[in-house]
Enzyme design. Structure first.
Site, PDB file in Angstrom:
ATOM      1  N   LYS A  72       8.670  66.636 -43.857  1.00 17.14           N
ATOM      2  CA  LYS A  72       7.423  67.395 -43.712  1.00 17.14           C
ATOM      3  C   LYS A  72       6.495  67.295 -44.929  1.00 17.14           C
ATOM      4  CE  LYS A  72       9.347  71.136 -40.848  1.00 17.14           C
ATOM      5  NZ  LYS A  72       9.390  72.595 -40.741  1.00 17.14           N
ATOM      6  N   ASN A  92       4.119  69.403 -39.860  1.00 19.64           N
ATOM      7  CA  ASN A  92       5.188  69.280 -38.857  1.00 19.64           C
ATOM      8  C   ASN A  92       4.686  68.685 -37.543  1.00 19.64           C
ATOM      9  OD1 ASN A  92       3.862  71.416 -37.632  1.00 19.64           O
ATOM     10  ND2 ASN A  92       5.730  72.531 -37.139  1.00 19.64           N
ATOM     11  N   ASP A 106       4.107  75.848 -37.920  1.00 18.95           N
ATOM     12  CA  ASP A 106       5.169  76.850 -38.139  1.00 18.95           C
ATOM     13  C   ASP A 106       4.598  78.263 -38.282  1.00 18.95           C
ATOM     14  OD1 ASP A 106       7.428  75.286 -37.928  1.00 18.95           O
ATOM     15  OD2 ASP A 106       7.535  74.828 -40.062  1.00 18.95           O
ATOM     16  N   GLY A 130      11.920  84.992 -48.952  1.00 14.38           N
ATOM     17  CA  GLY A 130      11.978  83.532 -48.991  1.00 14.38           C
ATOM     18  C   GLY A 130      10.668  82.967 -49.516  1.00 14.38           C
ATOM     19  N   ALA A 131      10.767  81.783 -50.108  1.00 12.43           N
ATOM     20  CA  ALA A 131       9.554  81.110 -50.608  1.00 12.43           C
ATOM     21  C   ALA A 131       9.679  79.600 -50.401  1.00 12.43           C
ATOM     22  CB  ALA A 131       9.334  81.446 -52.081  1.00 12.43           C
ATOM     23  N   GLY A 132      10.527  79.194 -49.437  1.00 12.25           N
ATOM     24  CA  GLY A 132      10.689  77.783 -49.113  1.00 12.25           C
ATOM     25  C   GLY A 132       9.619  77.336 -48.126  1.00 12.25           C
ATOM     26  N   ALA A 134       9.344  77.203 -44.765  1.00 18.17           N
ATOM     27  CA  ALA A 134       8.957  78.075 -43.649  1.00 18.17           C
ATOM     28  C   ALA A 134       8.204  79.302 -44.160  1.00 18.17           C
ATOM     29  CB  ALA A 134      10.206  78.503 -42.874  1.00 18.17           C
ATOM     30  N   ASN A 153      11.684  86.668 -53.340  1.00 17.78           N
ATOM     31  CA  ASN A 153      12.556  85.493 -53.328  1.00 17.78           C
ATOM     32  C   ASN A 153      13.605  85.585 -54.419  1.00 17.78           C
ATOM     33  OD1 ASN A 153      13.109  82.955 -52.036  1.00 17.78           O
ATOM     34  ND2 ASN A 153      12.471  81.932 -53.919  1.00 17.78           N
ATOM     35  N   ARG A 158       9.389  81.037 -57.818  1.00 16.60           N
ATOM     36  CA  ARG A 158       8.933  80.365 -56.595  1.00 16.60           C
ATOM     37  C   ARG A 158       8.066  81.300 -55.748  1.00 16.60           C
ATOM     38  NH1 ARG A 158      13.137  77.328 -52.654  1.00 16.60           N
ATOM     39  NH2 ARG A 158      11.689  75.754 -51.878  1.00 16.60           N
ATOM     40  N   TYR A 230      17.667  80.808 -36.146  1.00 21.53           N
ATOM     41  CA  TYR A 230      17.977  80.861 -34.708  1.00 21.53           C
ATOM     42  C   TYR A 230      19.369  80.319 -34.383  1.00 21.53           C
ATOM     43  CZ  TYR A 230      16.181  76.094 -35.053  1.00 21.53           C
ATOM     44  OH  TYR A 230      15.947  74.816 -35.454  1.00 21.53           O
TER      45      TYR A 230
HETATM   46  P1  NAP Z   1      13.978  75.941 -47.657  1.00 21.91           P
HETATM   47  O1  NAP Z   1      12.646  75.352 -47.912  1.00 21.91           O
HETATM   48  O2  NAP Z   1      15.182  75.209 -48.132  1.00 21.91           O
HETATM   49  O3  NAP Z   1      13.988  77.429 -48.327  1.00 21.91           O
HETATM   50  C1  NAP Z   1      15.173  78.188 -48.342  1.00 21.91           C
HETATM   51  C2  NAP Z   1      14.858  79.622 -48.797  1.00 21.91           C
HETATM   52  O4  NAP Z   1      16.064  80.385 -48.656  1.00 21.91           O
HETATM   53  C3  NAP Z   1      14.443  79.753 -50.275  1.00 21.91           C
HETATM   54  O5  NAP Z   1      13.532  80.816 -50.398  1.00 21.91           O
HETATM   55  C4  NAP Z   1      15.780  80.100 -50.960  1.00 21.91           C
HETATM   56  O6  NAP Z   1      15.618  80.811 -52.161  1.00 21.91           O
HETATM   57  C5  NAP Z   1      16.384  81.011 -49.923  1.00 21.91           C
HETATM   58  N1  NAP Z   1      17.839  81.089 -50.030  1.00 21.91           N
HETATM   59  C6  NAP Z   1      18.751  80.140 -49.735  1.00 21.91           C
HETATM   60  N2  NAP Z   1      20.003  80.597 -49.958  1.00 21.91           N
HETATM   61  C7  NAP Z   1      19.865  81.877 -50.414  1.00 21.91           C
HETATM   62  C8  NAP Z   1      20.791  82.879 -50.814  1.00 21.91           C
HETATM   63  N3  NAP Z   1      22.126  82.674 -50.784  1.00 21.91           N
HETATM   64  N4  NAP Z   1      20.310  84.095 -51.202  1.00 21.91           N
HETATM   65  C9  NAP Z   1      18.971  84.342 -51.221  1.00 21.91           C
HETATM   66  N5  NAP Z   1      18.047  83.406 -50.857  1.00 21.91           N
HETATM   67  C10 NAP Z   1      18.491  82.193 -50.458  1.00 21.91           C
HETATM   68  O7  NAP Z   1      14.225  76.193 -46.112  1.00 21.91           O
HETATM   69  P2  NAP Z   1      13.121  76.419 -44.943  1.00 21.91           P
HETATM   70  O8  NAP Z   1      12.728  75.106 -44.383  1.00 21.91           O
HETATM   71  O9  NAP Z   1      12.081  77.330 -45.458  1.00 21.91           O
HETATM   72  O10 NAP Z   1      14.025  77.142 -43.818  1.00 21.91           O
HETATM   73  C11 NAP Z   1      14.567  78.443 -44.014  1.00 21.91           C
HETATM   74  C12 NAP Z   1      15.280  78.886 -42.738  1.00 21.91           C
HETATM   75  O11 NAP Z   1      14.332  79.011 -41.684  1.00 21.91           O
HETATM   76  C13 NAP Z   1      16.341  77.920 -42.203  1.00 21.91           C
HETATM   77  O12 NAP Z   1      17.418  78.672 -41.718  1.00 21.91           O
HETATM   78  C14 NAP Z   1      15.645  77.218 -41.049  1.00 21.91           C
HETATM   79  O13 NAP Z   1      16.549  76.783 -40.055  1.00 21.91           O
HETATM   80  C15 NAP Z   1      14.766  78.322 -40.530  1.00 21.91           C
HETATM   81  N6  NAP Z   1      13.554  77.845 -39.833  1.00 21.91           N
HETATM   82  C16 NAP Z   1      13.315  78.340 -38.589  1.00 21.91           C
HETATM   83  C17 NAP Z   1      12.176  77.934 -37.912  1.00 21.91           C
HETATM   84  C18 NAP Z   1      11.923  78.459 -36.523  1.00 21.91           C
HETATM   85  O14 NAP Z   1      11.084  77.871 -35.817  1.00 21.91           O
HETATM   86  N7  NAP Z   1      12.560  79.536 -36.114  1.00 21.91           N
HETATM   87  C19 NAP Z   1      11.268  77.039 -38.506  1.00 21.91           C
HETATM   88  C20 NAP Z   1      11.538  76.571 -39.792  1.00 21.91           C
HETATM   89  C21 NAP Z   1      12.697  76.990 -40.465  1.00 21.91           C
HETATM   90  P3  NAP Z   1      15.488  80.029 -53.570  1.00 21.91           P
HETATM   91  O15 NAP Z   1      14.034  79.631 -53.679  1.00 21.91           O
HETATM   92  O16 NAP Z   1      15.879  81.033 -54.583  1.00 21.91           O
HETATM   93  O17 NAP Z   1      16.417  78.843 -53.500  1.00 21.91           O
END
Ligand code: NAP
Length: 288
Positions: A72, A92, A106, A130-132, A134, A153, A158, A230
């Site tokens: 992405k 995306n 998204d 969260g700050a990734g 999504a 976060n 971040r 999900y």
């Molecule tokens: P990403 O960019 O890797 O970001 C991950 C986020 O989770 C970061 O904020 C990270 O914090 C935090 N995190 C991970 N492990 C943690 C822990 N043990 N304790 C606290 N915070 C933690 O991932 P993403 O692409 O944003 O996706 C995040 C989730 O959303 C995934 O489960 C994905 O499957 C889901 N998602 C769903 C949809 C949908 O359509 N429903 C769409 C996109 C994504 P740090 O910054 O501190 O590492």
């Protein structure tokens, strides 16, 4: 331009890995329901091949592409991003209608997930954990339409960067966003005042379904809790929230609506969201 003697229009999702994608089931069900001569496929594409894959799809006359992990962000180099995708920093959805245009659906997907459950965003107090990738899409979209956002976060820098990016990005679009950032230690008092809580982390996802980003005693009946995870559909956070009397919304609705928005961009047709939801739920069931 490719020979279009084959009148079936092809769409695809690219990613690596891609085997478990629910998108083909969702989009093919939508095409079938509307009687459109289209097909949707999944291709594994490595990061280093992304540019060739995008140009190849265009040359072959594809109708459009979705992109998933890890493509992405890289895609921004090869497309003309719309203003929101450019500011989110990730694409995306690609459409080939004129140039190669990049979108990020998204945030709209999350917005429609809440909207379809009767939850408004404008003027509401919203905590996003969260700050990734999504979280970025959701924070931009929700701040754009007037949500009052706190980003929490684990890595606070971040969250700080995302709050700054949203503020600067939306001021450029002549919006006045209300966005703050905190570390997870500040969650308790923010959740007490919040109306909407969104988990945009991967906490609670398979294979750790017993994990939750928020201790259950912080949840309350004045909250709508939206978990974008999900897999599983019913996360521990949602189960805890329900026990505390909160309204809950699961992540498959965002998955469906981000896909539905891509469908709308590519085809100009109103997507059959209920058909796509059924197909997504069936796909998730078959996967587990
Ligand atoms: P990403 O960019 O890797 O970001 C991950 C986020 O989770 C970061 O904020 C990270 O914090 C935090 N995190 C991970 N492990 C943690 C822990 N043990 N304790 C606290 N915070 C933690 O991932 P993403 O692409 O944003 O996706 C995040 C989730 O959303 C995934 O489960 C994905 O499957 C889901 N998602 C769903 C949809 C949908 O359509 N429903 C769409 C996109 C994504 P740090 O910054 O501190 O590492």
């Amino acid at each position: 331009m490719a020979d279009t003697a084959n009148r079936i229009k092809t769409f695809a999702v690219l990613g690596d890995p891609i085997g478990h994608s629910i998108s083909p089931a969702m989009h093919n069900a939508a095409f079938e329901a509307l009687g459109m001569p289209c097909e949707y496929r999944a291709f594994r594409v490595r990061l280093s091949d992304l540019r060739d894959a995008i140009h190849g799809a265009r040359a072959l006359g594809f109708g459009g592409l979705n992109l998933t992990i890890p493509l992405k962000e890289e895609a921004l180099k090869y497309v003309d991003p719309d203003p929101i995708a450019a500011r989110i920093g990730a694409v995306n959805t690609i459409d080939f209608a004129s140039e190669i245009t990049g979108h990020n659906t998204d945030g709209i997907g999350a917005l429609r997930a809440l909207d379809s459950a009767g939850v408004d965003i404008a003027g509401r107090n919203i905590v996003i954990i969260g700050a990734g990738g999504a979280a970025r899409a959701i924070a931009f979209q929700f701040a754009y339409i007037g949500g009052m956002i706190v980003i929490a976060n684990r890595t606070q820098e971040r969250a700080d960067r995302l709050a700054r990016d949203v503020t600067i990005g939306l001021l450029e679009l002549e919006k006045r966003p209300v966005v703050r950032s905190i570390g997870l230690a500040g969650l308790a008092s923010e959740i007490a005042d919040a109306e909407i809580l969104i988990n945009a982390t991967s906490v609670g996802m398979h294979p750790h379904p017993d994990a939750t980003p928020v201790s259950s005693d912080l949840l309350h009946s004045g909250l709508t809790v939206f978990d974008i995870v999900y897999n599983p559909l019913r996360t521990k956070l949602l189960s805890d929230a329900e026990l505390r009397g909160a309204t809950v919304i699961d992540g498959v609705r965002m998955l469906v609506h981000q896909g539905a928005e891509a469908f709308r961009i590519w085809t100009g047709r109103e997507p059959p969201a209920d058909v796509m939801l059924e197909a997504a739920l069936r796909g998730l069931e078959n996967r587990s």
